[in-house]
Design a protein around this motif. Structure first.
Motif, PDB file in Angstrom:
ATOM      1  N   THR A  61       0.831  -1.205   0.000  1.00 48.81           N
ATOM      2  CA  THR A  61       0.000   0.000   0.000  1.00 48.81           C
ATOM      3  C   THR A  61       0.865   1.254   0.000  1.00 48.81           C
ATOM      4  OG1 THR A  61      -1.744  -1.206   1.165  1.00 48.81           O
ATOM      5  CG2 THR A  61      -1.853   1.196   1.247  1.00 48.81           C
ATOM      6  N   LYS A  65       0.797   4.307  -2.791  1.00 48.51           N
ATOM      7  CA  LYS A  65       0.634   5.730  -2.446  1.00 48.51           C
ATOM      8  C   LYS A  65       1.731   6.568  -3.096  1.00 48.51           C
ATOM      9  CE  LYS A  65      -1.728   5.058   1.974  1.00 48.51           C
ATOM     10  NZ  LYS A  65      -1.612   5.180   3.434  1.00 48.51           N
ATOM     11  N   GLN A  78      -2.529  10.456   1.339  1.00 52.33           N
ATOM     12  CA  GLN A  78      -2.668   9.998   2.720  1.00 52.33           C
ATOM     13  C   GLN A  78      -3.373   8.654   2.801  1.00 52.33           C
ATOM     14  OE1 GLN A  78      -1.409  11.559   5.438  1.00 52.33           O
ATOM     15  NE2 GLN A  78      -0.507  13.118   4.116  1.00 52.33           N
ATOM     16  N   GLN A  79      -4.393   8.496   1.973  1.00 54.14           N
ATOM     17  CA  GLN A  79      -5.166   7.260   1.962  1.00 54.14           C
ATOM     18  C   GLN A  79      -5.608   6.989   0.534  1.00 54.14           C
ATOM     19  OE1 GLN A  79      -8.496   7.881   4.524  1.00 54.14           O
ATOM     20  NE2 GLN A  79      -9.590   9.184   3.092  1.00 54.14           N
ATOM     21  N   LEU A  80      -5.920   5.738   0.248  1.00 51.47           N
ATOM     22  CA  LEU A  80      -6.357   5.361  -1.081  1.00 51.47           C
ATOM     23  C   LEU A  80      -7.858   5.619  -1.203  1.00 51.47           C
ATOM     24  CD1 LEU A  80      -4.300   2.076  -1.522  1.00 51.47           C
ATOM     25  CD2 LEU A  80      -3.805   4.357  -2.439  1.00 51.47           C
ATOM     26  N   ASP A  81      -8.183   6.676  -1.945  1.00 55.07           N
ATOM     27  CA  ASP A  81      -9.582   7.028  -2.169  1.00 55.07           C
ATOM     28  C   ASP A  81      -9.929   6.754  -3.635  1.00 55.07           C
ATOM     29  OD1 ASP A  81      -8.393   9.119  -3.586  1.00 55.07           O
ATOM     30  OD2 ASP A  81      -8.871  10.628  -2.075  1.00 55.07           O
ATOM     31  N   CYS A  84      -7.399   7.927  -6.163  1.00 53.73           N
ATOM     32  CA  CYS A  84      -6.197   7.088  -6.150  1.00 53.73           C
ATOM     33  C   CYS A  84      -6.441   5.769  -6.857  1.00 53.73           C
ATOM     34  CB  CYS A  84      -5.731   6.847  -4.724  1.00 53.73           C
ATOM     35  SG  CYS A  84      -5.160   8.346  -3.896  1.00 53.73           S
ATOM     36  N   TRP A  85      -7.607   5.168  -6.608  1.00 50.93           N
ATOM     37  CA  TRP A  85      -7.920   3.908  -7.281  1.00 50.93           C
ATOM     38  C   TRP A  85      -7.965   4.112  -8.789  1.00 50.93           C
ATOM     39  CZ3 TRP A  85      -6.530   0.178  -4.602  1.00 50.93           C
ATOM     40  CH2 TRP A  85      -6.844   0.039  -3.256  1.00 50.93           C
ATOM     41  N   GLU A 119      -7.340  -5.261  -2.966  1.00 53.22           N
ATOM     42  CA  GLU A 119      -6.702  -4.676  -1.786  1.00 53.22           C
ATOM     43  C   GLU A 119      -6.760  -5.713  -0.678  1.00 53.22           C
ATOM     44  OE1 GLU A 119      -7.051  -0.570   0.816  1.00 53.22           O
ATOM     45  OE2 GLU A 119      -8.865  -1.349  -0.119  1.00 53.22           O
TER      46      GLU A 119
END
Length: 155
Positions: A61, A65, A78-81, A84-85, A119
């Protein structure tokens, strides 16, 4: 005769170094893997046409990122949103489109399917044997699994 290792290495260099400015080392060629384990994130696409097969790329992960951050011009992830996907799907498209272009340069016509993402902890099992190539860069390790064979034709 198609050398899958050479195709993966060349396209990996083009995508990771050319598009994203990464310094990439290719290693750990393994022939004949039919079980694929991922403890992070992966993208899978089918290759169809005169040759058929699968492409699967897996990574941590943290590496995804960093990859997506570079794809977005340095935007800190910061996070996979959803954004990002979408970018990670595009990474899969870049890679497999490059493979399709390499095959076309050898007179082999193929198309690719839409990417499928996963994921978490996943194990793929297949009757097919995959060529496995690990690409290492400053953002982490990317494992690429590819299996291609001549398409079966019906008369």
């Amino acid at each position: 005769m198609l050398n899958e290792y050479d195709v993966i290495s060349k396209v990996g260099q083009n995508v990771l170094a050319g598009y994203l400015g990464l310094i990439v080392e290719t290693s750990e060629l393994q022939q004949g893997a039919n079980s694929i384990e991922s403890n992070g994130v992966g993208v899978a696409l089918q290759i169809i046409g005169q040759m058929e097969g699968q492409f699967i790329s897996t990574m941590s992960t943290a590496t995804v990122k960093e990859l997506v951050s570079r794809m977005m011009g340095g935007y800190e992830v910061q996070q996979l949103d959803e954004m990002c996907w979408s970018a990670f799907q595009e990474f899969g498209n870049w890679f497999v489109s490059g493979i399709a272009t390499e095959l076309a340069s050898q007179g082999i016509q193929v198309n690719i399917t839409q990417p499928l993402l996963h994921e978490g902890d996943v194990t793929y099992h297949s009757i097919n044997n995959y060529t496995v190539v690990t690409m290492t860069s400053e953002i982490g390790k990317i494992d690429v699994y590819m299996q291609l064979e001549e398409a079966q034709t019906t008369k």
